[in-house]
Design a protein around this motif. Structure first.
Motif, mmCIF file in Angstrom:
data_model
loop_
_atom_site.group_PDB
_atom_site.id
_atom_site.type_symbol
_atom_site.label_atom_id
_atom_site.label_comp_id
_atom_site.label_asym_id
_atom_site.label_seq_id
_atom_site.Cartn_x
_atom_site.Cartn_y
_atom_site.Cartn_z
ATOM 1 N N PRO A 412 0.823 -1.214 0.000
ATOM 2 C CA PRO A 412 0.000 0.000 0.000
ATOM 3 C C PRO A 412 0.854 1.260 0.000
ATOM 4 N N GLY A 413 0.257 2.370 -0.397
ATOM 5 C CA GLY A 413 0.986 3.624 -0.425
ATOM 6 C C GLY A 413 0.137 4.738 -0.993
ATOM 7 N N GLU A 414 0.653 5.940 -0.886
ATOM 8 C CA GLU A 414 -0.037 7.115 -1.429
ATOM 9 C C GLU A 414 0.143 7.160 -2.949
ATOM 10 N N ALA A 415 -0.739 7.883 -3.599
ATOM 11 C CA ALA A 415 -0.771 7.904 -5.064
ATOM 12 C C ALA A 415 0.552 8.341 -5.668
ATOM 13 N N LEU A 469 0.143 0.766 -11.948
ATOM 14 C CA LEU A 469 0.345 0.277 -10.577
ATOM 15 C C LEU A 469 -0.018 1.351 -9.552
ATOM 16 N N ARG A 470 0.261 2.607 -9.850
ATOM 17 C CA ARG A 470 -0.133 3.680 -8.939
ATOM 18 C C ARG A 470 -1.653 3.761 -8.830
ATOM 19 N N GLN A 471 -2.334 3.543 -9.945
ATOM 20 C CA GLN A 471 -3.793 3.595 -9.933
ATOM 21 C C GLN A 471 -4.387 2.440 -9.131
ATOM 22 N N PHE A 472 -3.806 1.248 -9.290
ATOM 23 C CA PHE A 472 -4.380 0.059 -8.660
ATOM 24 C C PHE A 472 -3.968 -0.081 -7.189
ATOM 25 N N GLU A 477 -4.028 -1.770 2.024
ATOM 26 C CA GLU A 477 -3.805 -3.215 2.000
ATOM 27 C C GLU A 477 -2.864 -3.611 0.866
ATOM 28 N N LYS A 478 -2.215 -4.754 1.093
ATOM 29 C CA LYS A 478 -1.435 -5.348 0.013
ATOM 30 C C LYS A 478 -2.392 -5.990 -0.990
#
Length: 974
Positions: A412-415, A469-472, A477-478
């Motif tokens: 998980p992470g910020e956009a 990948l940034r969008q998804f 969560e992982k």
């Protein structure tokens, strides 16, 4: 042993050139049966399984491998005893290939040692081998003084040059070796020659510090691991070295030249011959970008100044990277050899091959392919880093029998934050795996993005994938994804091969598939909403017309995105359980685009651009059913997907294997390890299609323009191109030119039972009859097809094509009328010609439309004679328009022909007077073949030109009158 059998003895068989000689001999060079035995002699221990030579002993010479042949420490007596006790049939050795070298710090000492080694070998062998005929040994370009700064002689180097100045000459070992051979062979039945290459491109199975290929391969592999794929790699050297001319020699060409020389003593006895892959000199300016591209890098010229690290310095700096990639420390990989190569050899040093060509050896090999083959061999041997560090840290190699694959766990992470994840292994055989598969286009490799994997190593990925990948990525969560560019080791061709074979299973096993069209643009959000609305609102034609032009333009832009043109996506979505389409933040069900295609066909044909995927969407339910039931023959998929694009040629075939029937998957197996196999793959695919169909439909479909560099047999289609030469007759209805002989069983030369055994230059053997001969061939001028989006330019192109077709058909009619006398048909005297086959005005107008309109029905009625006249006169009518459309379609890419029998026809544009009109078993239409002429073993062979429409024979009018014996002539097609 038979009198004419030959036994080859190869000293130094595990070295640069010796390995290549054994490989060529075992591959039956120059022809099967030339050598019956090959004995490979090596010093260091080497097992046959580690040699990487061909292992099938049923189709080539018998091989024996003998280790422990130490010519440095051995004596004549000890070496003779070793040969006598370990080499079976030593008494029948006929040809010796001597490729042994011992480096010494002192060059004069090296010259003494290497001469003594040769004298020991000859002294040991001669008393044992009474049938000895020839000895080949290699010298090198040191005799031209390339080891002396600036060189001695002016290139191109010729064998007549020399000797070197005093002092330099004494330090070269080759003159002493030639003197030893001259003395030993004096008054004997055997003789010798000297083959002289420059830099050798070769493979050494147990390592060598003198192997240039291994040095470059290791350096560039390491560069890829450290800098990532797509990085620019400067040539490590000076501008002078970068631009200096030379012509390198592969072990393959040296081996072929050596074997040829040994078999032609009348031309080569006591001679010296320069040898190289090609006579044309080139420089690193041409070669470096190609070598770098093999490893996914962009090769550029030297950096200005002295800031760049030399190869040995770069390798030393990143030695821990090599260790993590599984490469053991070895002299092969330290790189000092490259330091001198890029900074020292800064003068032209190319050689003349004129003497060798005059003697009769003219074979050449593309040097780029020589490098690629050698790199492939090192990869296969596991002697190079073959993957990214992230993949190595993720758990070593995948196991094919377990059907293993990798999954990306995306953290998980910020956009806008950095991408992080880890790779884990899974198996298709596991019941409890949950993941989403991605379907996307790789996009431009320039300015790549990155993801940190397994401990922080940065893996280079394309910007398009990074944005997906940034969008998804979830904020909390992982998630588990399958992404081909990350989960398949792109630097390991063996892994790519079996993973591609699993791709359908990977998409079938995924919980869902996400299609990524790309980031949003000013019109895409509204377009996605509109397409979704079509799915749930049954709009009338009037309601659709009320949509603003901006809405249709937005949908058009959406459908122009590159995803719709990529060949791999067909398998990806047709294999998936559930598919969703993303564009930016918008996500809709894939079924919305199935509905959109229905609207495009019925209402918005000119508002929404046609793209390759339209054919898949229009038959979506049927295609899904076919895949669920086990797939369709690969040939049928190739016909449906010929307009799709792929980066690699072979992917046009491999991408459809997962959707194909079991026999197609068994006949063609993905293989990325052989970089020269594009033409071989096309040959085997065409052969499979013929065997599978038992008809000549694949030859009727082989109308695509072939890439010049593939050098395919004339009967083989280039399945990698989408450029059609003409509209094939295969889709027309109810032609029956060959009568009752509608099926066939293809034969090939060499005779094989399975297409996977065919060589790329195989012959196709068909049966049939020569029906007529082309007398006149007049081509239709070509109008390039407009592929842009400007409607005005598109209309202009269409109008030009229509006008040109009309005027050319008028000219053809004049030619037809001036050459054909009324009633002359060319049929046998006792054959009554049906009325509709008589060579008249009717025959001409039916010919220019191949006797078919574009509505898929049979021959048009006689009223179309008037429609033809109206079209020629420029009179508009519905019938004239139908005729015009059929003529434009059928005449494009073709020639109008008249035969010796007076019949008009349409044939491929390349048809020439003298070509033959043939009726072949398994065909619905005639084919044009061309006599090959008398060319050695090709006497009586033919080249394939293509399908034809010949008026008066298309319904079996000729073939039904012939007996089976009349239709059994064999045609051997090159």
């Amino acid at each position: 042993m038979a009198e004419k059998s030959k036994h080859a003895l190869v000293f130094g068989a595990s070295g640069n050139i010796g390995w290549g000689v054994v490989d060529q001999l075992l591959s039956n060079y120059p022809a099967p049966g030339t050598f019956s035995e090959v004995t490979a002699l090596v010093n260091r221990p080497l097992e046959l399984k580690d040699s990487f030579w061909p292992t099938d002993q049923t189709i080539g010479p018998k091989l024996q491998l003998v280790s422990g042949v130490n010519l440095v420490e051995g004596t004549v007596e000890s070496v003779a005893e070793l040969l006598r006790t370990n080499v079976k049939d030593i008494e029948n050795v006929t040809h010796v290939f001597y490729f042994v070298y011992k480096s010494e710090p002192d060059l004069k000492a090296e010259a003494r040692v290497t001469r003594r080694m040769l004298e020991v070998a000859l002294g040991a062998l001669e008393p044992l081998s009474s049938r000895l005929e020839f000895v080949v040994f290699p010298s090198g370009t040191k005799e031209y003084g390339i080891h002396i700064p600036g060189g001695i002689f002016k290139a191109p180097y010729a064998e007549s040059m020399g000797p070197l100045p005093d002092g330099a000459h004494d330090s070269i070992n080759y003159p002493g070796m030639r003197e030893a051979l001259t003395r030993a062979s004096a008054g004997k039945q055997w003789t010798w020659c000297d083959i002289r290459p420059d830099a050798v491109i070769g493979f050494v199975p147990n390592g060598s510090a003198f192997n240039l290929t291994a040095h470059w391969a290791n350096y560039l592999s390491l560069y890829t691991l450290v800098e990532n794929k797509g990085a620019k790699v400067p040539f490590p050297g000076t501008p002078k070295a970068y631009n200096s001319l030379y012509n390198e020699a592969s072990a393959d060409i040296i081996a072929k030249g050596s074997i040829w020389a040994a078999l032609h003593p009348e031309k080569t006895s006591g001679q010296i011959f320069n040898i190289a892959d090609q006579a044309k000199p080139e420089s690193m300016k041409e070669r470096w970008p190609e070598l770098a591209a093999y490893f996914g890098l962009e090769g550029v010229g030297p950096e200005e100044g002295n800031h760049a690290l030399k190869p040995s310095e770069y390798i030393a700096k990143h030695s821990t990277v090599l260790e993590e990639a599984g490469v053991e420390s070895s002299p092969v990989f330290k790189g000092e050899f490259l330091d001198s190569y890029g900074y020292y050899l800064d003068f032209d040093r190319h050689m003349s091959l004129e003497k060798l060509r005059k003697a009769g050896f003219a074979e050449e090999i593309d040097p780029n392919q020589s490098w690629f083959r050698a790199f492939d061999r090192y990869k296969k041997a596991g002697m190079l880093p073959s993957g990214t560090l992230a993949l190595n840290r993720a758990g070593a190699a995948l196991v094919n029998p377990r059907r293993e694959f990798r999954l990306l766990v995306l953290f998980p992470g910020e956009a806008t934050g950095e991408l992080h994840g880890e790779l884990v292994k899974a198996s298709i055989n596991d019941d409890n795996i949950h993941y989403t598969a991605l379907s996307y286009t790789w996009g431009d490799p320039g300015s790549p993005g990155a993801i940190a994997l397994n401990g922080g190593h940065m893996l280079s990925i394309t910007r398009n994938l990074e944005s997906a990948l940034r969008q998804f990525r979830s904020r909390a969560e992982k998630i588990q994804l399958w992404v081909d560019a990350i989960c398949i080791n792109q630097l390991d061709d063996e892994e790519k091969s079996f993973q591609v074979g699993m791709m359908r299973s990977i998409y079938v096993s995924a919980c869902r598939t996400w299609v990524w069209l790309g980031t949003s643009d000013p019109t895409s959000d509204n377009a996605m909403d509109t397409v979704q609305a079509f799915q749930y609102e049954d709009l009338t034609s009037d309601e659709l017309r009320l949509l603003r032009r901006e809405a249709w333009d937005g949908i058009g832009n959406l459908m122009r995105r590159s995803w719709w043109t990529r060949i791999w996506v067909v398998q990806e979505v047709l294999s998936s359980r559930k598919v969703y389409v993303w564009c930016g933040f918008k996500k809709i069900d894939f079924e919305c685009f199935v509905k959109l295609e229905e609207i495009r066909r019925n209402f918005a044909f000119r508002l929404i651009p046609t793209q390759p995927f339209a054919n898949i969407l229009s038959n979506w339910t049927l295609n899904q059913s076919i895949v669920t039931r086990g797939g369709a023959p690969l040939f049928e998929w190739m016909a449906d997907t010929h307009k799709f694009e792929s980066t690699l040629r072979r992917d046009r075939i491999y991408a459809m294997l997962g959707l194909s029937s079991e026999d197609s998957r068994g006949a063609i197996v993905p293989d990325y390890t052989d970089r020269t196999s594009d033409s071989l793959l096309s040959t085997r695919a065409t052969a499979h299609f013929l065997m599978q169909q038992k008809r000549l439909l694949p030859l009727q479909s082989g109308y695509y323009r072939k890439a010049d560099d593939l050098n395919l047999p004339s009967w083989v289609s280039d399945w990698s191109t989408s450029q059609a030469g003409y509209v094939t007759l295969v889709f027309e209805s109810e032609y029956n030119a060959c009568g009752k002989y509608t099926t066939m069983t293809p034969r090939f030369s060499p005779d094989v039972k399975h297409p996977s055994s065919l060589p790329e230059d195989a012959f196709l053997i068909l049966e049939g009859v020569i029906e007529d001969e082309v007398k006149i061939a007049e081509p239709m001028p070509e109008v390039p097809l407009y592929t842009g989006t400007d409607t005005n330019e598109d209309l202009k192109s269409r109008m030009l094509r229509r006008d040109l077709t009309r005027s050319t058909c008028g000219r053809w009619e004049t030619i037809h009328d001036s050459h054909v006398s009324g009633g002359h048909t060319g049929f046998p005297p006792d054959f009554k010609v049906p009325e509709n086959a008589r060579i008249t005005h009717t025959g001409f107008w039916r010919t220019v439309i191949a006797d078919r309109l574009l509505d898929g029905t049979g021959p048009p009625g006689s009223e179309y004679s008037k429609h033809f006249e109206d079209w020629q006169a420029g009179i508009d009518s519905e019938g004239a328009t139908d005729f015009r459309n059929a003529a434009v379609s059928h005449c494009a890419g073709r020639s109008f022909i008249l035969t010796d029998g007076g019949r008009p026809g349409l044939a491929p544009k390349t048809t020439q007077p003298g070509d033959l009109i043939c009726l072949l078993h398994g065909a619905d239409v005639p084919f044009v073949l061309r006599r090959s002429g008398i060319m050695g073993t090709r006497e009586g062979c033919y080249t394939f030109v293509g399908e034809a429409y010949v008026h008066g024979v298309m319904q079996g009018e000729y073939s039904y009158k012939l007996g089976r014996e009349d239709l059994q002539r064999s045609f051997k097609i090159m």
